[in-house]
Write a protein that holds these residues in place. Structure first.
Motif, short mmCIF file in Angstrom:
data_model
loop_
_atom_site.label_atom_id
_atom_site.label_comp_id
_atom_site.label_asym_id
_atom_site.label_seq_id
_atom_site.Cartn_x
_atom_site.Cartn_y
_atom_site.Cartn_z
N LEU A 48 10.57 -5.44 33.42
CA LEU A 48 9.92 -5.43 32.12
C LEU A 48 10.37 -4.19 31.37
CD1 LEU A 48 6.32 -6.27 33.39
CD2 LEU A 48 7.92 -7.85 32.29
N SER A 49 10.66 -4.37 30.08
CA SER A 49 11.00 -3.19 29.28
C SER A 49 10.41 -3.34 27.89
CB SER A 49 12.51 -2.96 29.23
OG SER A 49 13.16 -4.10 28.75
N VAL A 50 10.08 -2.20 27.30
CA VAL A 50 9.46 -2.17 25.98
C VAL A 50 10.57 -2.23 24.93
CG1 VAL A 50 7.96 -0.86 24.42
CG2 VAL A 50 7.55 -0.79 26.90
N THR A 51 10.40 -3.10 23.95
CA THR A 51 11.37 -3.24 22.87
C THR A 51 11.13 -2.17 21.80
OG1 THR A 51 9.95 -4.71 21.59
CG2 THR A 51 11.45 -5.75 23.20
N LYS A 52 12.03 -2.13 20.82
CA LYS A 52 11.86 -1.20 19.71
C LYS A 52 10.55 -1.49 18.98
CE LYS A 52 13.90 0.88 15.65
NZ LYS A 52 12.64 1.53 15.37
N SER A 53 10.23 -2.77 18.75
CA SER A 53 8.98 -3.08 18.05
C SER A 53 7.76 -2.71 18.90
CB SER A 53 8.93 -4.54 17.60
OG SER A 53 8.76 -5.41 18.68
N GLY A 54 7.90 -2.78 20.22
CA GLY A 54 6.82 -2.33 21.12
C GLY A 54 6.60 -0.84 21.01
N LYS A 55 7.70 -0.09 20.97
CA LYS A 55 7.60 1.37 20.81
C LYS A 55 7.03 1.70 19.43
CE LYS A 55 11.41 2.27 23.96
NZ LYS A 55 12.84 2.54 24.07
N ASP A 56 7.45 0.95 18.43
CA ASP A 56 6.97 1.19 17.06
C ASP A 56 5.46 0.97 16.96
OD1 ASP A 56 9.53 1.77 16.24
OD2 ASP A 56 9.88 -0.17 15.25
N ILE A 57 4.95 -0.12 17.57
CA ILE A 57 3.52 -0.41 17.47
C ILE A 57 2.70 0.68 18.16
CG2 ILE A 57 3.27 -1.95 19.48
CD1 ILE A 57 1.56 -2.77 16.25
N ILE A 58 3.20 1.18 19.30
CA ILE A 58 2.49 2.26 20.01
C ILE A 58 2.45 3.50 19.13
CG2 ILE A 58 2.63 3.84 21.99
CD1 ILE A 58 1.59 1.02 22.67
N GLU A 59 3.57 3.80 18.50
CA GLU A 59 3.64 4.98 17.62
C GLU A 59 2.70 4.82 16.42
OE1 GLU A 59 7.14 6.87 15.03
OE2 GLU A 59 7.61 6.66 17.17
N LYS A 60 2.70 3.62 15.80
CA LYS A 60 1.85 3.38 14.63
C LYS A 60 0.37 3.42 14.98
CE LYS A 60 5.25 0.51 12.29
NZ LYS A 60 5.68 -0.88 12.04
N VAL A 61 0.02 2.96 16.16
CA VAL A 61 -1.38 2.88 16.57
C VAL A 61 -1.91 4.24 17.06
CG1 VAL A 61 -2.88 1.85 18.36
CG2 VAL A 61 -1.31 0.41 17.08
N GLN A 62 -1.02 5.14 17.42
CA GLN A 62 -1.42 6.41 18.05
C GLN A 62 -2.47 7.18 17.24
OE1 GLN A 62 -0.63 7.25 21.19
NE2 GLN A 62 -2.09 8.91 20.96
N ASN A 63 -2.27 7.33 15.93
CA ASN A 63 -3.24 8.07 15.11
C ASN A 63 -4.61 7.40 15.13
OD1 ASN A 63 -1.47 10.09 14.38
ND2 ASN A 63 -0.87 9.10 12.47
N LEU A 64 -4.61 6.08 15.08
CA LEU A 64 -5.87 5.34 15.13
C LEU A 64 -6.56 5.54 16.48
CD1 LEU A 64 -7.79 3.39 13.69
CD2 LEU A 64 -6.44 1.50 14.63
N VAL A 65 -5.80 5.51 17.55
CA VAL A 65 -6.36 5.73 18.90
C VAL A 65 -7.01 7.11 18.97
CG1 VAL A 65 -5.74 6.07 21.34
CG2 VAL A 65 -4.83 4.11 20.08
N GLU A 66 -6.30 8.11 18.47
CA GLU A 66 -6.84 9.47 18.49
C GLU A 66 -8.10 9.58 17.64
OE1 GLU A 66 -3.58 12.08 17.49
OE2 GLU A 66 -2.42 11.37 19.22
N ASN A 67 -8.11 8.91 16.49
CA ASN A 67 -9.30 8.91 15.64
C ASN A 67 -10.47 8.21 16.34
OD1 ASN A 67 -10.58 9.47 13.01
ND2 ASN A 67 -10.68 7.23 12.91
N ASN A 68 -10.18 7.07 16.99
CA ASN A 68 -11.23 6.35 17.73
C ASN A 68 -11.87 7.26 18.77
OD1 ASN A 68 -10.58 4.03 16.30
ND2 ASN A 68 -9.43 3.11 17.98
N ARG A 69 -11.04 8.00 19.49
CA ARG A 69 -11.55 8.90 20.52
C ARG A 69 -12.43 9.99 19.91
NH1 ARG A 69 -5.82 9.58 23.55
NH2 ARG A 69 -5.72 7.50 24.45
#
Length: 148
Positions: free
Chosen positions: A94-115
């Protein structure tokens, strides 16, 4: 007879469920087409590129059927790719695609805000004590399992 809200494990589960529901709602309201479980699996793959499906399940506390279903959705969404292992056809790479890496990067700020929302009014000292306590509880349960 003890009341539910006096049972520590009930309160731990309640807090986890409340946080997961809140975090999932935030993802949806901010236009992200990904679930918390999908996010966890992509993160697990990014942090552990050679990880097996069973190891992913252990890492994110999901059974094999759930992991298989989530991986299938991630492949269909284009967030990860799945290829047959070159020497063992029972395994998959299994490997993460560019769009997979992009979604993780885009969601990161929201995850930190949720915490930070979830941890409002919780001091660093309280967090440290809680984290140490939860680690001890987990260790006690793991040690008991190994003794059986």
């Amino acid at each position: 007879m003890e009341k539910l809200d006096s049972i520590i494990f009930y309160n731990i589960d309640k807090a986890i469920r409340a946080y997961r529901n809140y975090a999932q709602r935030q993802l949806r309201e901010n236009g992200f087409n990904i679930t918390i479980d999908q996010w966890l699996i992509i993160k697990a793959l990014l942090e552990n590129p050679e990880i097996t499906q069973n190891e992913i399940g252990n890492l994110v506390f999901k059974d094999n059927a759930s992991v298989t279903r989530i991986i299938e959705l991630l492949v269909k969404s284009g967030f990860i790719t799945r290829k047959v292992h070159p020497t063992d056809r029972r395994k998959t790479n299994l490997s993460v695609t560019k769009s997979g890496k992009d979604i993780i990067e885009k969601v990161q700020n929201l995850v930190e805000n949720n915490r930070s929302v979830a941890l409002q009014n919780v001091s660093r000292q309280e967090l440290k004590i809680m984290n140490n306590t939860l680690l001890k509880i987990a260790e006690n349960c793991i040690n008991t399992k190994n003794k059986s």
